[in-house]
Design a protein around this motif. Structure first.
Motif, mmCIF file in Angstrom:
data_model
loop_
_atom_site.group_PDB
_atom_site.id
_atom_site.type_symbol
_atom_site.label_atom_id
_atom_site.label_comp_id
_atom_site.label_asym_id
_atom_site.label_seq_id
_atom_site.Cartn_x
_atom_site.Cartn_y
_atom_site.Cartn_z
ATOM 1 N N ASP A 19 1.047 -1.280 0.013
ATOM 2 C CA ASP A 19 0.288 0.047 0.005
ATOM 3 C C ASP A 19 0.941 1.126 -0.139
ATOM 4 O O ASP A 19 2.009 1.298 0.586
ATOM 5 N N HIS A 36 2.691 3.976 -9.010
ATOM 6 C CA HIS A 36 2.533 2.616 -9.008
ATOM 7 C C HIS A 36 3.681 1.983 -9.927
ATOM 8 O O HIS A 36 3.974 0.673 -9.619
ATOM 9 N N PHE A 63 -3.755 -6.280 -6.720
ATOM 10 C CA PHE A 63 -4.940 -5.861 -7.218
ATOM 11 C C PHE A 63 -6.309 -6.544 -6.535
ATOM 12 O O PHE A 63 -6.421 -7.741 -6.851
ATOM 13 N N SER A 64 -7.101 -5.914 -5.768
ATOM 14 C CA SER A 64 -8.252 -6.484 -4.906
ATOM 15 C C SER A 64 -9.227 -6.848 -5.579
ATOM 16 O O SER A 64 -9.666 -5.808 -6.769
ATOM 17 N N GLU A 66 -11.962 -5.238 -4.804
ATOM 18 C CA GLU A 66 -12.449 -4.245 -4.516
ATOM 19 C C GLU A 66 -11.907 -2.789 -5.632
ATOM 20 O O GLU A 66 -12.423 -2.013 -5.821
ATOM 21 N N ASN A 67 -10.726 -3.162 -5.944
ATOM 22 C CA ASN A 67 -9.900 -2.416 -6.756
ATOM 23 C C ASN A 67 -10.711 -1.993 -8.021
ATOM 24 O O ASN A 67 -10.544 -0.939 -8.835
ATOM 25 N N TRP A 68 -11.449 -2.802 -8.437
ATOM 26 C CA TRP A 68 -12.251 -2.480 -9.878
ATOM 27 C C TRP A 68 -13.176 -1.355 -9.871
ATOM 28 O O TRP A 68 -13.544 -0.863 -10.836
ATOM 29 N N ARG A 70 -12.251 1.431 -8.864
ATOM 30 C CA ARG A 70 -11.340 2.465 -8.967
ATOM 31 C C ARG A 70 -11.653 3.253 -10.563
ATOM 32 O O ARG A 70 -12.255 2.665 -11.187
ATOM 33 N N VAL A 75 -7.551 1.783 -13.349
ATOM 34 C CA VAL A 75 -7.556 0.225 -13.649
ATOM 35 C C VAL A 75 -6.959 -0.292 -14.707
ATOM 36 O O VAL A 75 -6.144 -1.347 -14.785
#
Length: 249
Positions: A19, A36, A63-64, A66-68, A70, A75
């Motif tokens: 993170d 990144h 990449f989680s 939940e990251n979708w 973003r 992405v």
């Protein structure tokens, strides 16, 4: 720096929530997405250090699920960097004899990325110096639900009775069921939460949190954490006296 024989108590499996990339980019006034890219470059020395000291498995959260949520542009950049990372890691895996694995819901990934992942896994499957696991489109709750579906299907077809369901049977279907449980979970970036990462596998993990943003995280800092890990008493529900008795016998 530690060597493979420097400590008595060493984790077999380390997991890292990488993170702080965006905050690093903002702090250093970098272009969009550059944080990144810096984060991607920080992985190599950590992998090499883990291999050097004899860590069996290193799992990193790239990449989680939940990251979708973003912004689409971010992405897209992350998907591109994941592809680049796989391309860059493959010769390194071959050089250091490290097996490369991926966990997560691949159905949401592009066909090209899925094919690239499968090819990298196939090319490195026979290496045994260490395993590097990259979690992509992964969530701990998804993982447990996916495992539960496997058992539910067996109950539905009569292969398994409800009363036969145990934590061991469920655990056999979670991601990385064939790997050691996570012994040590690290989160960089100053946040104090697990963010849905390896919830089942980390049930008894020792937790380490650092203010260091991931692009600044180094093998030296990990070395210090491993020294602290070796001093912790892992009781797994037992008393300190029971653990001490087991250790001395």
């Amino acid at each position: 720096m530690l060597t493979e024989t420097d400590i008595d108590l060493k984790p077999r499996h380390i997991a890292i929530i990488m993170d702080g990339n965006n905050r690093y980019g903002k702090q250093h006034e970098l272009g969009k997405g550059e944080g990144h890219i810096k984060g991607k470059d920080a992985l190599d020395p950590v992998v090499e250090y883990c291999r050097e000291v004899g860590i069996e498995v290193l799992t990193v959260f790239a990449f989680s699920s939940e990251n979708w949520q973003r912004p689409p542009s971010e992405v897209a950049l992350l998907m591109h960097l994941l592809s680049v990372t796989i391309s860059e890691q493959l010769p390194r895996m071959q050089k250091y004899q490290i097996q490369l694995r991926f966990i997560g819901d691949r159905s949401q990934l592009s066909d090209d990325l899925q094919a690239q992942m499968a090819d990298a896994e196939a090319q490195t499957a026979h290496y045994d110096a260490m395993r590097l696991v990259i979690a992509i489109s992964y969530g701990g709750q998804w993982d447990i639900a996916h495992a539960a579906k496997q058992l539910a299907a067996q109950v539905q077809t009569g292969q398994l009775a409800v009363e036969e369901i145990t934590k061991e049977k469920l655990g056999a279907y979670v991601q990385l069921a064939d790997e050691p449980a996570v012994d040590m979970l690290i989160r960089t970036g100053g946040e104090y939460r697990l963010s849905n990462f390896l919830l089942w596998q980390s049930a008894y993990a020792e937790l380490f949190f650092t203010q260091t943003l991931w692009p600044n995280f180094s093998a030296e800092e990990l070395d210090g954490m491993l020294k602290e890990f070796s001093q912790r008493q892992r009781r797994f529900g037992k008393t300190s006296e029971q653990v001490a008795s087991t250790t001395t016998n």
